[in-house]
Design a protein around this motif. Structure first.
Motif, PDB file in Angstrom:
ATOM      1  N   MET A 112       0.855  -1.186   0.000  1.00 56.88           N
ATOM      2  CA  MET A 112       0.000   0.000   0.000  1.00 56.88           C
ATOM      3  C   MET A 112       0.885   1.228   0.000  1.00 56.88           C
ATOM      4  SD  MET A 112      -2.906   0.967   2.777  1.00 56.88           S
ATOM      5  CE  MET A 112      -3.839  -0.483   2.347  1.00 56.88           C
ATOM      6  N   THR A 113       0.610   2.179  -0.848  1.00 56.52           N
ATOM      7  CA  THR A 113       1.433   3.373  -0.963  1.00 56.52           C
ATOM      8  C   THR A 113       0.707   4.569  -0.372  1.00 56.52           C
ATOM      9  OG1 THR A 113       2.443   2.530  -2.987  1.00 56.52           O
ATOM     10  CG2 THR A 113       2.670   4.871  -2.542  1.00 56.52           C
ATOM     11  N   ASN A 114       1.318   5.207   0.607  1.00 58.20           N
ATOM     12  CA  ASN A 114       0.723   6.388   1.209  1.00 58.20           C
ATOM     13  C   ASN A 114       1.021   7.620   0.366  1.00 58.20           C
ATOM     14  OD1 ASN A 114      -0.167   4.849   3.287  1.00 58.20           O
ATOM     15  ND2 ASN A 114       1.438   5.439   4.721  1.00 58.20           N
ATOM     16  N   ASP A 115       0.125   8.582   0.394  1.00 60.28           N
ATOM     17  CA  ASP A 115       0.274   9.841  -0.331  1.00 60.28           C
ATOM     18  C   ASP A 115       0.804  10.883   0.638  1.00 60.28           C
ATOM     19  OD1 ASP A 115       0.093  12.166  -1.706  1.00 60.28           O
ATOM     20  OD2 ASP A 115      -2.053  12.016  -2.142  1.00 60.28           O
ATOM     21  N   PRO A 116       2.059  11.307   0.520  1.00 58.00           N
ATOM     22  CA  PRO A 116       2.608  12.260   1.479  1.00 58.00           C
ATOM     23  C   PRO A 116       1.920  13.612   1.436  1.00 58.00           C
ATOM     24  CG  PRO A 116       4.090  11.997  -0.383  1.00 58.00           C
ATOM     25  CD  PRO A 116       3.028  10.963  -0.534  1.00 58.00           C
ATOM     26  N   ASP A 117       1.212  13.885   0.359  1.00 60.12           N
ATOM     27  CA  ASP A 117       0.502  15.153   0.247  1.00 60.12           C
ATOM     28  C   ASP A 117      -0.970  15.027   0.607  1.00 60.12           C
ATOM     29  OD1 ASP A 117       2.817  16.458  -0.694  1.00 60.12           O
ATOM     30  OD2 ASP A 117       2.470  15.645  -2.692  1.00 60.12           O
ATOM     31  N   GLY A 118      -1.361  13.893   1.179  1.00 55.93           N
ATOM     32  CA  GLY A 118      -2.752  13.677   1.541  1.00 55.93           C
ATOM     33  C   GLY A 118      -3.196  14.604   2.652  1.00 55.93           C
ATOM     34  N   PRO A 119      -4.492  14.830   2.800  1.00 55.47           N
ATOM     35  CA  PRO A 119      -5.000  15.756   3.805  1.00 55.47           C
ATOM     36  C   PRO A 119      -4.825  15.203   5.214  1.00 55.47           C
ATOM     37  CG  PRO A 119      -6.807  14.558   2.797  1.00 55.47           C
ATOM     38  CD  PRO A 119      -5.560  14.183   2.026  1.00 55.47           C
ATOM     39  N   ASP A 120      -4.654  16.107   6.183  1.00 58.80           N
ATOM     40  CA  ASP A 120      -4.544  15.688   7.574  1.00 58.80           C
ATOM     41  C   ASP A 120      -5.905  15.434   8.196  1.00 58.80           C
ATOM     42  OD1 ASP A 120      -1.787  15.855   7.548  1.00 58.80           O
ATOM     43  OD2 ASP A 120      -1.797  17.976   8.088  1.00 58.80           O
TER      44      ASP A 120
ATOM     45  N   ALA B 208      -5.974 -10.626 -10.221  1.00 53.87           N
ATOM     46  CA  ALA B 208      -5.509  -9.332 -10.733  1.00 53.87           C
ATOM     47  C   ALA B 208      -5.845  -8.178  -9.799  1.00 53.87           C
ATOM     48  CB  ALA B 208      -6.106  -9.079 -12.116  1.00 53.87           C
ATOM     49  N   LEU B 209      -6.765  -8.403  -8.840  1.00 55.44           N
ATOM     50  CA  LEU B 209      -7.109  -7.341  -7.891  1.00 55.44           C
ATOM     51  C   LEU B 209      -5.886  -6.920  -7.086  1.00 55.44           C
ATOM     52  CD1 LEU B 209      -9.417  -5.608  -6.689  1.00 55.44           C
ATOM     53  CD2 LEU B 209      -9.783  -7.442  -5.021  1.00 55.44           C
ATOM     54  N   LEU B 210      -5.009  -7.888  -6.786  1.00 54.99           N
ATOM     55  CA  LEU B 210      -3.818  -7.578  -5.992  1.00 54.99           C
ATOM     56  C   LEU B 210      -2.835  -6.684  -6.740  1.00 54.99           C
ATOM     57  CD1 LEU B 210      -3.111 -11.063  -4.357  1.00 54.99           C
ATOM     58  CD2 LEU B 210      -4.417  -9.129  -3.430  1.00 54.99           C
ATOM     59  N   GLU B 211      -3.014  -6.553  -8.043  1.00 50.70           N
ATOM     60  CA  GLU B 211      -2.134  -5.706  -8.846  1.00 50.70           C
ATOM     61  C   GLU B 211      -2.676  -4.294  -9.005  1.00 50.70           C
ATOM     62  OE1 GLU B 211      -1.727  -7.775 -12.517  1.00 50.70           O
ATOM     63  OE2 GLU B 211      -1.078  -9.642 -11.568  1.00 50.70           O
ATOM     64  N   GLN B 212      -3.882  -4.057  -8.494  1.00 55.22           N
ATOM     65  CA  GLN B 212      -4.496  -2.734  -8.637  1.00 55.22           C
ATOM     66  C   GLN B 212      -3.862  -1.747  -7.654  1.00 55.22           C
ATOM     67  OE1 GLN B 212      -6.896  -1.736 -10.839  1.00 55.22           O
ATOM     68  NE2 GLN B 212      -6.872  -3.744 -11.811  1.00 55.22           N
ATOM     69  N   PRO B 213      -3.511  -0.551  -8.106  1.00 56.84           N
ATOM     70  CA  PRO B 213      -2.866   0.423  -7.212  1.00 56.84           C
ATOM     71  C   PRO B 213      -3.724   0.749  -6.000  1.00 56.84           C
ATOM     72  CG  PRO B 213      -2.746   1.130  -9.511  1.00 56.84           C
ATOM     73  CD  PRO B 213      -3.678  -0.040  -9.480  1.00 56.84           C
ATOM     74  N   GLY B 214      -3.111   0.707  -4.819  1.00 62.85           N
ATOM     75  CA  GLY B 214      -3.786   1.110  -3.599  1.00 62.85           C
ATOM     76  C   GLY B 214      -4.707   0.088  -2.992  1.00 62.85           C
ATOM     77  N   VAL B 215      -4.862  -1.096  -3.605  1.00 64.99           N
ATOM     78  CA  VAL B 215      -5.777  -2.117  -3.096  1.00 64.99           C
ATOM     79  C   VAL B 215      -4.978  -3.212  -2.392  1.00 64.99           C
ATOM     80  CG1 VAL B 215      -7.537  -3.820  -3.669  1.00 64.99           C
ATOM     81  CG2 VAL B 215      -7.426  -1.658  -4.936  1.00 64.99           C
ATOM     82  N   ASP B 216      -5.341  -3.503  -1.148  1.00 63.17           N
ATOM     83  CA  ASP B 216      -4.710  -4.586  -0.394  1.00 63.17           C
ATOM     84  C   ASP B 216      -5.776  -5.424   0.298  1.00 63.17           C
ATOM     85  OD1 ASP B 216      -1.744  -4.365  -0.579  1.00 63.17           O
ATOM     86  OD2 ASP B 216      -2.135  -2.349   0.185  1.00 63.17           O
ATOM     87  N   VAL B 217      -5.509  -6.718   0.416  1.00 63.10           N
ATOM     88  CA  VAL B 217      -6.390  -7.654   1.099  1.00 63.10           C
ATOM     89  C   VAL B 217      -5.647  -8.211   2.302  1.00 63.10           C
ATOM     90  CG1 VAL B 217      -7.784  -9.748   0.872  1.00 63.10           C
ATOM     91  CG2 VAL B 217      -7.468  -8.238  -1.113  1.00 63.10           C
ATOM     92  N   TYR B 218      -6.347  -8.314   3.426  1.00 61.24           N
ATOM     93  CA  TYR B 218      -5.746  -8.790   4.673  1.00 61.24           C
ATOM     94  C   TYR B 218      -6.491 -10.016   5.185  1.00 61.24           C
ATOM     95  CZ  TYR B 218      -3.234  -4.351   4.853  1.00 61.24           C
ATOM     96  OH  TYR B 218      -2.405  -3.284   4.554  1.00 61.24           O
ATOM     97  N   VAL B 219      -5.739 -10.947   5.781  1.00 58.07           N
ATOM     98  CA  VAL B 219      -6.326 -12.136   6.398  1.00 58.07           C
ATOM     99  C   VAL B 219      -5.730 -12.328   7.788  1.00 58.07           C
ATOM    100  CG1 VAL B 219      -6.547 -14.652   6.293  1.00 58.07           C
ATOM    101  CG2 VAL B 219      -6.776 -13.303   4.209  1.00 58.07           C
ATOM    102  N   ALA B 220      -6.591 -12.520   8.784  1.00 60.83           N
ATOM    103  CA  ALA B 220      -6.157 -12.836  10.147  1.00 60.83           C
ATOM    104  C   ALA B 220      -6.231 -14.344  10.352  1.00 60.83           C
ATOM    105  CB  ALA B 220      -7.045 -12.127  11.165  1.00 60.83           C
ATOM    106  N   THR B 221      -5.269 -14.874  11.098  1.00 67.58           N
ATOM    107  CA  THR B 221      -5.243 -16.315  11.356  1.00 67.58           C
ATOM    108  C   THR B 221      -5.053 -16.593  12.839  1.00 67.58           C
ATOM    109  OG1 THR B 221      -2.843 -16.462  10.991  1.00 67.58           O
ATOM    110  CG2 THR B 221      -4.268 -16.810   9.078  1.00 67.58           C
TER     111      THR B 221
END
Length: 252
Positions: A1-9, A159-172
């Motif tokens: 996941m890539t954060n936007d350093p110019d994103g709003p606070d 292919a969803l995992l290749e989309q910019p900004g999209v991440d999937v998480y799994v808890a175990t």
């Protein structure tokens, strides 16, 4: 996941519906594109036209739909070959003439604040095995009967995992998947989708764990989401506050 350093606070509560609308459109367009669905982008809405199993979705993007834009949405709903959902965070559209269910859920906002690491093992999905585990969890958690019998990669295509900004998480827990969610970062804002725990694994903190892991990865970004009644207490405990109601319509 890539954060936007110019994103709003900070996200003002009045801006939350628009920010959530944009993020939701990003997620569903990414999902539709990944599985080959038709994605329709217009000024006031984005539509993902899927199959009888995957369904279709319309994401309202502006509060001031014209008469022609309303008619286009009505045509999309009438022409859907499977389940149809319309998300309207502005409550601007009246689909009462159609045979649809309607309800409201709140858009919620989490301002920039520290995130606490999860209390159980969470992985950010990077392979088909974990992706299919997340997929099965979501299908079970949300009772997505149109995806039964199960076909791998239909809800969450690889292919969803290749989309910019999209991440999937799994808890175990002891190596067994017990919770999942999708996190999306776009335009300096994070959001969450499909936060789910299968019925046999509920009340163990898995939903909190996957959200906590994704919030840590988002770093110093604000976040929005649309909350179900059952999910709202969890989101409030993670620092989300109510912004405004969002109206949803769905086929019966």
């Amino acid at each position: 996941m890539t954060n936007d350093p110019d994103g709003p606070d900070r996200v003002e509560l009045a801006d939350a519906p628009t920010r959530q609308a944009r993020n939701s459109a990003t997620f569903w367009a990414a999902t539709g594109s990944s599985r080959g669905d038709e994605v329709v982008r217009q000024r006031a809405y984005v539509a993902v036209v899927g199959s009888a199993r995957t369904g279709s979705r319309v994401l309202i993007q502006e509060p001031d739909l014209t008469a022609s834009e309303c008619a286009e949405v009505l045509d999309l709903v009438r022409g859907a070959s499977g389940p149809m959902t319309v998300e309207d965070p502005f409550s601007a559209l009246d689909l009462g003439e159609l045979d649809l269910r309607s309800w409201q859920m709140p858009v919620m906002v989490r301002q920039v604040s520290p995130a606490v690491a999860p209390a159980m093992d969470v992985v950010r999905v990077g392979d088909d095995t974990d992706l299919q585990a997340a997929e099965r969890i979501v299908i079970d958690s949300f009772d997505l009967t149109s995806f039964e019998p199960y076909r791998a990669g239909e809800l969450f295509p690889p292919a969803l995992l290749e989309q910019p900004g999209v991440d999937v998480y799994v808890a175990t827990v002891e190596g067994q998947p017990v919770g999942a969610c999708v996190a999306v970062v776009a335009d300096g804002l994070g959001s969450h989708y499909w936060v789910g725990t299968p019925s046999a694994s509920r009340s163990r903190g898995a939903g909190r764990a996957v959200m906590a892991a994704s919030l840590v990865d988002m770093g110093g970004l604000p976040a929005t989401l649309t909350a179900s009644r059952l999910g709202r207490p969890l989101y409030e405990s993670l620092g989300y506050e109510l912004a405004s109601p969002s109206t949803w319509w769905a086929s019966r």
